[in-house]
Write a protein that holds these residues in place. Structure first.
Motif, PDB file in Angstrom:
ATOM      1  N   MET A 129      -8.244  49.233 -34.090  1.00  0.00           N
ATOM      2  CA  MET A 129      -7.304  48.753 -33.075  1.00  0.00           C
ATOM      3  C   MET A 129      -7.874  47.564 -32.312  1.00  0.00           C
ATOM      4  N   ARG A 130      -9.155  47.639 -31.949  1.00  0.00           N
ATOM      5  CA  ARG A 130      -9.771  46.526 -31.224  1.00  0.00           C
ATOM      6  C   ARG A 130      -9.704  45.249 -32.047  1.00  0.00           C
ATOM      7  N   ARG A 131      -9.999  45.371 -33.335  1.00  0.00           N
ATOM      8  CA  ARG A 131      -9.948  44.192 -34.200  1.00  0.00           C
ATOM      9  C   ARG A 131      -8.515  43.678 -34.346  1.00  0.00           C
ATOM     10  N   GLN A 132      -7.552  44.594 -34.454  1.00  0.00           N
ATOM     11  CA  GLN A 132      -6.155  44.180 -34.614  1.00  0.00           C
ATOM     12  C   GLN A 132      -5.638  43.472 -33.375  1.00  0.00           C
ATOM     13  N   LEU A 133      -6.031  43.937 -32.196  1.00  0.00           N
ATOM     14  CA  LEU A 133      -5.639  43.245 -30.969  1.00  0.00           C
ATOM     15  C   LEU A 133      -6.294  41.868 -30.892  1.00  0.00           C
ATOM     16  N   ALA A 134      -7.572  41.797 -31.251  1.00  0.00           N
ATOM     17  CA  ALA A 134      -8.282  40.517 -31.199  1.00  0.00           C
ATOM     18  C   ALA A 134      -7.653  39.496 -32.132  1.00  0.00           C
ATOM     19  N   ALA A 135      -7.187  39.966 -33.308  1.00  0.00           N
ATOM     20  CA  ALA A 135      -6.578  39.070 -34.297  1.00  0.00           C
ATOM     21  C   ALA A 135      -5.079  38.908 -34.088  1.00  0.00           C
ATOM     22  N   ARG A 136      -4.536  39.529 -33.042  1.00  0.00           N
ATOM     23  CA  ARG A 136      -3.100  39.478 -32.738  1.00  0.00           C
ATOM     24  C   ARG A 136      -2.252  40.048 -33.869  1.00  0.00           C
ATOM     25  N   GLU A 137      -2.816  41.001 -34.599  1.00  0.00           N
ATOM     26  CA  GLU A 137      -2.047  41.660 -35.655  1.00  0.00           C
ATOM     27  C   GLU A 137      -1.085  42.681 -35.076  1.00  0.00           C
ATOM     28  N   VAL A 138      -1.390  43.201 -33.899  1.00  0.00           N
ATOM     29  CA  VAL A 138      -0.501  44.138 -33.221  1.00  0.00           C
ATOM     30  C   VAL A 138      -0.326  43.691 -31.781  1.00  0.00           C
ATOM     31  N   ASP A 139       0.795  44.092 -31.185  1.00  0.00           N
ATOM     32  CA  ASP A 139       1.073  43.772 -29.786  1.00  0.00           C
ATOM     33  C   ASP A 139       0.570  44.868 -28.854  1.00  0.00           C
ATOM     34  N   PHE A 140       0.672  46.118 -29.306  1.00  0.00           N
ATOM     35  CA  PHE A 140       0.262  47.260 -28.501  1.00  0.00           C
ATOM     36  C   PHE A 140      -0.540  48.236 -29.354  1.00  0.00           C
ATOM     37  N   CYS A 141      -1.425  48.958 -28.688  1.00  0.00           N
ATOM     38  CA  CYS A 141      -2.078  50.119 -29.292  1.00  0.00           C
ATOM     39  C   CYS A 141      -1.815  51.328 -28.414  1.00  0.00           C
ATOM     40  N   VAL A 142      -1.431  52.432 -29.032  1.00  0.00           N
ATOM     41  CA  VAL A 142      -1.318  53.702 -28.324  1.00  0.00           C
ATOM     42  C   VAL A 142      -2.593  54.456 -28.643  1.00  0.00           C
ATOM     43  N   ALA A 143      -3.513  54.472 -27.685  1.00  0.00           N
ATOM     44  CA  ALA A 143      -4.884  54.921 -27.932  1.00  0.00           C
ATOM     45  C   ALA A 143      -5.198  56.209 -27.189  1.00  0.00           C
ATOM     46  N   SER A 144      -5.941  57.086 -27.869  1.00  0.00           N
ATOM     47  CA  SER A 144      -6.348  58.352 -27.286  1.00  0.00           C
ATOM     48  C   SER A 144      -7.799  58.323 -26.811  1.00  0.00           C
ATOM     49  N   GLN A 145      -8.434  57.163 -26.889  1.00  0.00           N
ATOM     50  CA  GLN A 145      -9.775  56.978 -26.356  1.00  0.00           C
ATOM     51  C   GLN A 145      -9.863  55.548 -25.842  1.00  0.00           C
ATOM     52  N   PRO A 146     -10.790  55.270 -24.952  1.00  0.00           N
ATOM     53  CA  PRO A 146     -10.844  53.937 -24.347  1.00  0.00           C
ATOM     54  C   PRO A 146     -11.051  52.845 -25.391  1.00  0.00           C
TER      55      PRO A 146
END
Length: 297
Positions: A129-146
């Motif tokens: 998820m961190r990589r996907q946000l950094a690369a703008r592959e996703v707009d949001f992450c629904v995360a169960s850990q920080p």
């Protein structure tokens, strides 16, 4: 140097593999190689170190990638902002989550309210998820850990207890709550390292100086409850799942252990344009999980 070449470079840099990049781009491998070669020729430096079909970003490529991602991100934001201003379409939202089951009822309601919005889903671990946000592959992450990192913004959707599920007929099934000491030698059904359930399990046992006995691990958190019901072991399950998969034959117990809880958060980049579709999705997510949290109490 043109936009298609820069986007090709971005995908190759992410995969560091020509074949996988070509598959994502849906073009032939030689075309990808030629595009990268032309780009390097125009820049006057090599961007990758070659190892067959595998390539590795060198220091020039890493520096160029930072600029390319910034430039392409700005162009993507401009496109979405202009589309919103002109009312040209109803937008698109890309979302990642560790288990898509968490999003099913939210997405059903959101699509009914906003049928013109295109939804793209990814199932990912926290690190991905961190990589996907950094690369703008996703707009949001629904995360169960920080999701830690500079430039990320989080909104807590809900907090809930994490319960211990055991098969029906298990010796512990008649009890309402147990201590960690009572399950130290029990076989656990859990997820692979990187998923929040495994991170929580390992953290609880590490605090007691032990390592859990893992008899089954996988990449689909939603399957855990059914595998427990099949008698493969016991496991940690969020309280929310108790209602979403109520047909699984398990018995629920409270585990007397500190911090045996899950915090579900909606995470996005703080430096990107938030489209109308994304604002609608964020508002819907906050409202949906607020209702779920009230219903569970």
């Amino acid at each position: 140097m043109d936009l298609p070449a820069l986007r090709t470079f971005q995908v190759v840099a992410r995969h560091e593999h020509i074949s996988r990049a070509a598959a994502e781009l849906r073009v032939a491998q030689p075309a990808v190689s030629r595009t990268i070669a032309r780009l390097e020729a125009g820049l006057g430096v090599l961007l990758f170190d070659r190892q067959g079909r595998s390539v590795r970003l060198n220091r020039y490529g890493a520096a160029f990638l930072r600029r390319v991602e910034r430039a392409l991100g700005e162009l993507d934001d401009a496109r979405r902002e202009l589309a919103d201003a002109a009312g040209l379409d109803q937008g698109r939202v890309a979302v990642a989550a560790e288990t898509l089951l968490t999003l099913s009822s939210l997405l059903s309601a959101f699509r009914a309210a906003h049928p013109g919005v295109e939804i793209r889903l990814r199932q990912s671990t926290a690190e991905v998820m961190r990589r996907q946000l950094a690369a703008r592959e996703v707009d949001f992450c629904v995360a169960s850990q920080p999701l830690r990192g500079a430039g990320l913004r989080s909104v807590v959707l809900m907090e809930e207890d994490v319960l211990l599920a055991v098969p029906v007929g298990h010796p512990l099934a008649g009890r309402g709550r147990v201590r960690l000491e009572d399950v130290m030698d029990e076989p656990f059904v859990t997820t692979r390292a990187g998923h929040w359930q495994r991170e929580l399990l390992d953290r609880l046992f590490a605090a007691a100086g032990r390592t859990p006995v893992v008899t089954c691990e996988g990449d689909e958190p939603a399957a855990t409850q059914f595998l427990i019901g099949a008698g493969l072991g016991i496991g940690l399950i969020p309280a929310l799942a108790r209602n979403e998969t109520a047909e699984a034959p398990v018995h629920w117990l409270r585990l007397d252990a500190p911090d045996c809880r899950r915090t579900l958060s909606l995470v996005r980049r703080a430096d990107t344009y938030v489209s109308t579709a994304e604002r609608h999705f964020a508002a819907a997510a906050v409202a949906h999980f607020a209702r779920r949290g009230r219903a569970d109490h």
